[in-house]
Design a protein around this motif. Structure first.
Motif, short mmCIF file in Angstrom:
data_model
loop_
_atom_site.label_atom_id
_atom_site.label_comp_id
_atom_site.label_asym_id
_atom_site.label_seq_id
_atom_site.Cartn_x
_atom_site.Cartn_y
_atom_site.Cartn_z
N ARG A 268 0.82 -1.22 0.00
CA ARG A 268 0.00 0.00 0.00
C ARG A 268 0.85 1.26 0.00
O ARG A 268 0.62 2.19 -0.78
CB ARG A 268 -0.92 -0.02 1.23
CG ARG A 268 -1.84 1.18 1.34
CD ARG A 268 -2.53 1.21 2.69
NE ARG A 268 -3.47 2.31 2.74
CZ ARG A 268 -4.76 2.21 2.45
NH1 ARG A 268 -5.27 1.05 2.08
NH2 ARG A 268 -5.55 3.25 2.51
N GLU B 129 1.01 4.33 -2.82
CA GLU B 129 0.67 5.71 -2.45
C GLU B 129 1.83 6.66 -2.77
O GLU B 129 1.61 7.77 -3.28
CB GLU B 129 0.31 5.80 -0.97
CG GLU B 129 -1.05 5.19 -0.64
CD GLU B 129 -1.43 5.33 0.82
OE1 GLU B 129 -2.62 5.39 1.12
OE2 GLU B 129 -0.49 5.38 1.66
N GLU C 277 -1.06 9.76 -4.08
CA GLU C 277 -2.43 9.89 -3.58
C GLU C 277 -2.66 8.92 -2.43
O GLU C 277 -2.01 7.87 -2.35
CB GLU C 277 -3.44 9.59 -4.70
CG GLU C 277 -3.44 10.59 -5.84
CD GLU C 277 -4.48 10.25 -6.89
OE1 GLU C 277 -5.40 9.47 -6.56
OE2 GLU C 277 -4.35 10.73 -8.03
N GLU C 278 -3.62 9.29 -1.58
CA GLU C 278 -4.00 8.40 -0.49
C GLU C 278 -5.05 7.42 -1.00
O GLU C 278 -6.01 7.79 -1.66
CB GLU C 278 -4.56 9.20 0.68
CG GLU C 278 -4.84 8.36 1.91
CD GLU C 278 -5.29 9.18 3.09
OE1 GLU C 278 -5.87 8.60 4.03
OE2 GLU C 278 -5.09 10.42 3.08
N LEU C 279 -4.85 6.14 -0.69
CA LEU C 279 -5.76 5.10 -1.17
C LEU C 279 -6.92 4.90 -0.21
O LEU C 279 -6.82 5.22 0.98
CB LEU C 279 -4.98 3.79 -1.34
CG LEU C 279 -3.87 3.82 -2.39
CD1 LEU C 279 -2.97 2.61 -2.26
CD2 LEU C 279 -4.47 3.89 -3.79
N PHE D 245 -8.74 -0.54 0.53
CA PHE D 245 -7.96 -0.90 -0.66
C PHE D 245 -7.25 -2.23 -0.44
O PHE D 245 -6.71 -2.50 0.62
CB PHE D 245 -6.95 0.20 -0.95
CG PHE D 245 -6.11 -0.04 -2.17
CD1 PHE D 245 -6.67 0.03 -3.44
CD2 PHE D 245 -4.75 -0.32 -2.06
CE1 PHE D 245 -5.89 -0.18 -4.57
CE2 PHE D 245 -3.97 -0.54 -3.19
CZ PHE D 245 -4.54 -0.46 -4.45
N GLN D 246 -7.23 -3.09 -1.46
CA GLN D 246 -6.58 -4.40 -1.47
C GLN D 246 -7.25 -5.41 -0.53
O GLN D 246 -6.65 -6.44 -0.21
CB GLN D 246 -5.09 -4.29 -1.16
CG GLN D 246 -4.29 -3.60 -2.27
CD GLN D 246 -2.80 -3.61 -2.02
OE1 GLN D 246 -2.35 -3.51 -0.87
NE2 GLN D 246 -1.99 -3.70 -3.07
#
Length: 290
Positions: free
Chosen positions: A232, A236, A241-243, A247-248
Motif C-alpha cells: 500500500r 501511495e 495519492e491516499e488510497l 484498498f486491497q
C-alpha cells in the motif's frame, strides 16, 4: 482481626494481572486481532478458526484447510518428499528451512494432492503461510505445476488456495520463474477444458497474486483477505495519492470486478461442492430434476 482480613484481601487484590496471565498454559486461549475478544483455542478451532464475536477469519494451515473441506479419508498427497535446495548459496537459507520444517511438520509452503469433495474428485493445492510466510520458491512452483498436470491427466478440476507473501527472495529469479511456469500450465489445462477454482486467503500478495492466484475460472476470496501485488505505501508514494481504507481487501476487489465472490469459510465447502456438481459431465443431476 478485621484489620488482618482487609490486609489479606488487599494482598490478593494486588496480584498483577500479568502474573495471572502467566498461570494460563500457552496456547489455551487465543485473542482475536480484530475485536480483541479472548476465546478458548479449541472452541475457535471447532468454529473453523472464525471468531464467534466478529467473524474474523484467523489463518488456517494447509492441513487444517484440507481437513475442513474434503470427504474424510479421500486425500492422496503428491510430492510430499520434495524439498528446497539453496541454488544461490543464500546465507542461512537452509537453516531457516529446517526450522520451518520442524515447526510445521511439513517440507514446504504448500501441500498438493487428490481428494473428493461431496463425492466429486479434484486435485487440490493449499498454500501455508506458516512456512516461510507461504513464499513461492522453486519447489512451490514445481508442486503446483505437477498438480495441474495431474488434474489434466485425470480430467478432473484443479482447486488452489493461496496464502503467500510473494516470491521467495532467497531464490531470486528462480522464484520469479515460477510465475510463468505455473501460468503456462494453467493455460494448457484450461485449453483442454479443465476447470480451475482459485480461493485467495489472507494474505495473497506479490508474484502469487500476479500469476496463478488470479487465473481461475472462478476467483473467490475469504472475507477481509489482503490481496494485492505491491504494498500500500509503495503505491501511495508512486501515485502521490491516499488510497481508500479498504484498498486491497477482498471486498474492495469484489466491488471492482476482480473477484467472483467473497465466501465465508463456513459456506466454502458447500459452495465448492455445488460448483463441482454443476461442472460434472452432463451437469448437476439435482438441477435437472428441478
Amino acid at each position: 482481626m478485621l484489620k488482618d482480613l482487609f490486609a489479606k484481601k488487599k494482598k490478593y487484590a494486588s496480584i498483577p494481572s500479568e502474573q495471572a496471565k502467566n498461570d494460563v498454559p500457552e496456547g489455551i486461549m487465543t485473542k482475536c486481532p480484530s475485536c480483541k475478544k479472548i476465546m478458548y483455542t479449541k472452541e475457535l478451532a471447532k468454529n473453523l478458526k472464525v471468531c464467534v464475536n466478529c467473524g474474523y477469519h484467523h489463518p488456517m494451515n494447509a492441513k487444517e484447510r484440507i481437513a475442513s473441506l474434503i470427504d474424510e479419508g479421500t486425500f492422496i498427497e503428491y510430492d510430499k518428499e520434495m524439498v528446497s535446495e539453496n541454488p544461490l548459496n543464500f546465507p542461512g537459507y537452509l537453516e531457516k528451512l529446517e526450522k520451518d520444517k520442524e515447526k510445521t511438520k511439513q517440507n514446504e509452503a504448500i501441500i498438493t494432492g487428490e481428494c473428493s469433495i461431496d463425492g466429486n474428485r479434484a486435485v487440490i493445492a493449499v498454500m501455508d503461510s506458516t512456512f516461510r510466510m507461504g513464499s513461492m520458491g522453486s519447489v512451490v512452483g514445481e508442486k503446483i505445476t505437477r498438480a495441474i498436470e495431474k488434474a489434466k491427466e485425470l480430467h478432473i478440476p484443479f482447486i488452489i488456495f493461496t496464502a503467500s507473501g510473494g516470491a521467495r527472495m532467497q531464490e531470486g529469479v528462480l522464484s520469479l520463474m515460477q510465475m510463468a511456469k505455473t501460468s503456462s500450465a494453467l493455460k494448457l489445462f484450461s485449453d483442454e477444458g479443465g476447470l480451475i477454482i482459485s480461493v485467495m486467503t489472507h494474505p495473497t500478495t506479490g508474484g502469487v497474486s500476479a500469476s496463478f492466484a488470479s487465473l481461475g475460472d472462478y476467483n473467490f476470496a475469504e472475507p477481509r483477505a489482503l490481496i494485492g501485488f505491491a504494498g500500500r505505501r509503495i503505491i501511495e508514494q508512486t501515485i502521490g495519492e491516499e488510497l481508500p481504507a479498504d484498498f486491497q481487501t477482498a471486498e474492495f476487489l469484489l466491488k471492482h470486478g476482480q473477484l467472483d465472490a467473497v465466501i465465508n469459510r463456513h459456506d466454502l465447502k458447500e459452495s465448492l461442492a455445488n460448483i463441482l456438481n454443476i461442472h460434472q459431465p452432463g451437469g448437476d443431476k439435482r438441477w435437472q430434476e428441478n
